[in-house]
Design an enzyme around this catalytic site. Sequence first.
Site, short mmCIF file in Angstrom:
data_model
loop_
_atom_site.label_atom_id
_atom_site.label_comp_id
_atom_site.label_asym_id
_atom_site.label_seq_id
_atom_site.Cartn_x
_atom_site.Cartn_y
_atom_site.Cartn_z
N ARG A 111 11.17 -1.45 11.26
CA ARG A 111 10.05 -1.11 12.15
C ARG A 111 9.92 -2.10 13.30
O ARG A 111 10.13 -3.30 13.12
CB ARG A 111 8.75 -1.10 11.34
CG ARG A 111 8.40 0.27 10.81
CD ARG A 111 7.30 0.28 9.81
NE ARG A 111 6.07 -0.39 10.21
CZ ARG A 111 4.95 -0.39 9.49
NH1 ARG A 111 4.92 0.29 8.34
NH2 ARG A 111 3.88 -1.03 9.88
N ARG A 125 11.81 -5.50 5.11
CA ARG A 125 11.54 -4.07 4.87
C ARG A 125 12.51 -3.19 5.68
O ARG A 125 12.79 -3.45 6.85
CB ARG A 125 10.11 -3.73 5.26
CG ARG A 125 9.88 -2.21 5.25
CD ARG A 125 8.47 -1.80 5.31
NE ARG A 125 7.72 -2.37 6.40
CZ ARG A 125 6.40 -2.28 6.51
NH1 ARG A 125 5.72 -1.66 5.57
NH2 ARG A 125 5.77 -2.82 7.52
N ARG A 180 -0.57 -9.19 13.27
CA ARG A 180 -1.14 -8.18 12.35
C ARG A 180 -1.93 -8.86 11.23
O ARG A 180 -2.98 -8.36 10.82
CB ARG A 180 -0.01 -7.32 11.76
CG ARG A 180 0.58 -6.36 12.79
CD ARG A 180 1.93 -5.83 12.37
NE ARG A 180 1.91 -5.08 11.15
CZ ARG A 180 3.00 -4.88 10.39
NH1 ARG A 180 4.17 -5.38 10.75
NH2 ARG A 180 2.91 -4.16 9.29
N LYS A 195 0.84 -1.21 0.00
CA LYS A 195 0.00 0.00 0.00
C LYS A 195 0.87 1.26 0.00
O LYS A 195 0.68 2.17 -0.80
CB LYS A 195 -0.93 0.03 1.25
CG LYS A 195 -1.85 -1.16 1.37
CD LYS A 195 -2.75 -1.08 2.60
CE LYS A 195 -2.01 -1.15 3.91
NZ LYS A 195 -1.35 -2.43 4.20
N ARG A 221 -10.03 0.58 8.50
CA ARG A 221 -9.51 -0.75 8.80
C ARG A 221 -10.53 -1.60 9.54
O ARG A 221 -10.25 -2.75 9.87
CB ARG A 221 -8.32 -0.58 9.70
CG ARG A 221 -7.03 -1.04 9.09
CD ARG A 221 -5.97 -0.71 10.11
NE ARG A 221 -4.77 -1.42 9.92
CZ ARG A 221 -3.72 -0.93 9.28
NH1 ARG A 221 -3.75 0.26 8.73
NH2 ARG A 221 -2.63 -1.64 9.20
P1 AP5 Z 1 4.86 -1.58 1.94
O1 AP5 Z 1 4.51 -0.78 0.74
O2 AP5 Z 1 5.60 -0.91 3.05
O3 AP5 Z 1 3.58 -2.36 2.47
P2 AP5 Z 1 2.28 -1.82 3.22
O4 AP5 Z 1 1.10 -2.51 2.65
O5 AP5 Z 1 2.26 -0.32 3.25
O6 AP5 Z 1 2.59 -2.43 4.66
P3 AP5 Z 1 2.45 -1.84 6.13
O7 AP5 Z 1 3.17 -2.83 7.01
O8 AP5 Z 1 2.92 -0.42 6.22
O9 AP5 Z 1 0.95 -1.94 6.34
P4 AP5 Z 1 0.21 -2.05 7.65
O10 AP5 Z 1 -1.16 -1.88 7.16
O11 AP5 Z 1 0.46 -3.24 8.49
O12 AP5 Z 1 0.87 -0.90 8.53
P5 AP5 Z 1 0.40 0.56 8.92
O13 AP5 Z 1 1.60 1.40 8.94
O14 AP5 Z 1 -0.77 1.00 8.12
O15 AP5 Z 1 5.74 -2.85 1.44
C1 AP5 Z 1 6.29 -3.76 2.37
C2 AP5 Z 1 7.67 -4.24 1.88
O16 AP5 Z 1 7.52 -4.96 0.66
C3 AP5 Z 1 8.65 -3.08 1.56
O17 AP5 Z 1 9.93 -3.48 1.94
C4 AP5 Z 1 8.55 -2.91 0.02
O18 AP5 Z 1 9.76 -2.45 -0.54
C5 AP5 Z 1 8.26 -4.35 -0.40
N1 AP5 Z 1 7.40 -4.43 -1.59
C6 AP5 Z 1 6.33 -3.65 -1.90
N2 AP5 Z 1 5.78 -4.06 -3.06
C7 AP5 Z 1 6.51 -5.13 -3.48
C8 AP5 Z 1 6.43 -5.99 -4.61
N3 AP5 Z 1 5.50 -5.83 -5.56
N4 AP5 Z 1 7.34 -6.99 -4.70
C9 AP5 Z 1 8.30 -7.18 -3.74
N5 AP5 Z 1 8.43 -6.37 -2.66
C10 AP5 Z 1 7.54 -5.37 -2.54
O19 AP5 Z 1 -0.14 0.31 10.42
C11 AP5 Z 1 0.73 -0.01 11.48
C12 AP5 Z 1 -0.06 -0.10 12.77
O20 AP5 Z 1 -0.68 1.17 13.07
C13 AP5 Z 1 -1.24 -1.09 12.77
O21 AP5 Z 1 -0.81 -2.41 13.08
C14 AP5 Z 1 -2.15 -0.49 13.86
O22 AP5 Z 1 -1.66 -0.79 15.15
C15 AP5 Z 1 -1.98 1.01 13.64
N6 AP5 Z 1 -2.98 1.55 12.69
C16 AP5 Z 1 -2.73 2.10 11.47
N7 AP5 Z 1 -3.86 2.48 10.88
C17 AP5 Z 1 -4.88 2.14 11.73
C18 AP5 Z 1 -6.30 2.25 11.67
N8 AP5 Z 1 -6.92 2.78 10.59
N9 AP5 Z 1 -7.01 1.79 12.71
C19 AP5 Z 1 -6.42 1.28 13.82
N10 AP5 Z 1 -5.08 1.13 13.94
C20 AP5 Z 1 -4.31 1.56 12.90
#
Ligand code: AP5
Length: 213
Positions: A160, A127, A171, A13, A88
């Site tokens: 992270r 990552r 997660r 994402k 979410r």
């Molecule tokens: P990346 O693009 O970083 O993936 P992502 O989908 O953004 O993953 P996140 O871990 O950031 O998502 P998340 O939803 O768990 O975390 P968030 O920060 O929102 O890609 C990942 C890796 O893969 C990278 O190294 C990249 O280079 C590689 N990659 C990408 N595409 C690729 C491809 N095609 N091929 C190969 N490699 C590739 O949330 C974190 C925490 O915050 C949550 O757990 C929760 O506690 C809290 N939180 C956030 N939002 C909310 C909400 N709305 N409600 C409640 N709690 C929330």
Amino acid sequence: MKLILVGPPGSGKGTQAKMLIDKYSIPQISTGDILREAVKEGSPLGKKAKSLMDKGSLVPDEVVVGIIEERLKKPDCKGGFILDGFPRTVAQAEALDKILDKMNLEIDHLLNIEVDDGELLKRLTGRRTCKNCGRGYHIIFDPPAKENVCNECNGDLYQRDDDKEDTIKSRLKVYHDQTAPVVDFYKKKNLSRTIDGLGKIDEVFTRVTGAIN
Ligand code: AP5
């Protein structure tokens, strides 16, 4: 254009959102990034969020809904926005509907990026993120030119806290139990498009822009 990017942790994402910013000149609103910034600052919100994020649990709905409501009022959202990691839960999706109704706005598309759990584990454990500019890397799939140094700004790269194997598994469970139903919520509105998130980053981006067009 008003977009929602949804998908399990590590589905890409954040990576795709950064590319969409360049193409469409609209801001990315990542609740994860906003919460991590609050943790870094040590604000009351950050202190409350940290223990939940480290366990892989969600931060309470009312907290993130409040963050989004404030953020959407900022002038840079006038031409559209990309919501990354929000909504979410179905309760967050319903709250978003109410916020957008008040603003006379509507979501154009929800893009649901699908990737299997085995691949997600590989992506998340490898990552790395720049401490300075936030640019994301992967030690195998998208490595920096110089180990642990950002190509864009020479900042140090870090891993992270929630990218440890046990936390990743929590997660993923939270995603399947609480976030997957959000996709059905938007399917009923005929706004959901499924994107195959496997393959090279550029190939996935071609699918993303194809779905938007
Ligand atoms: P990346 O693009 O970083 O993936 P992502 O989908 O953004 O993953 P996140 O871990 O950031 O998502 P998340 O939803 O768990 O975390 P968030 O920060 O929102 O890609 C990942 C890796 O893969 C990278 O190294 C990249 O280079 C590689 N990659 C990408 N595409 C690729 C491809 N095609 N091929 C190969 N490699 C590739 O949330 C974190 C925490 O915050 C949550 O757990 C929760 O506690 C809290 N939180 C956030 N939002 C909310 C909400 N709305 N409600 C409640 N709690 C929330």
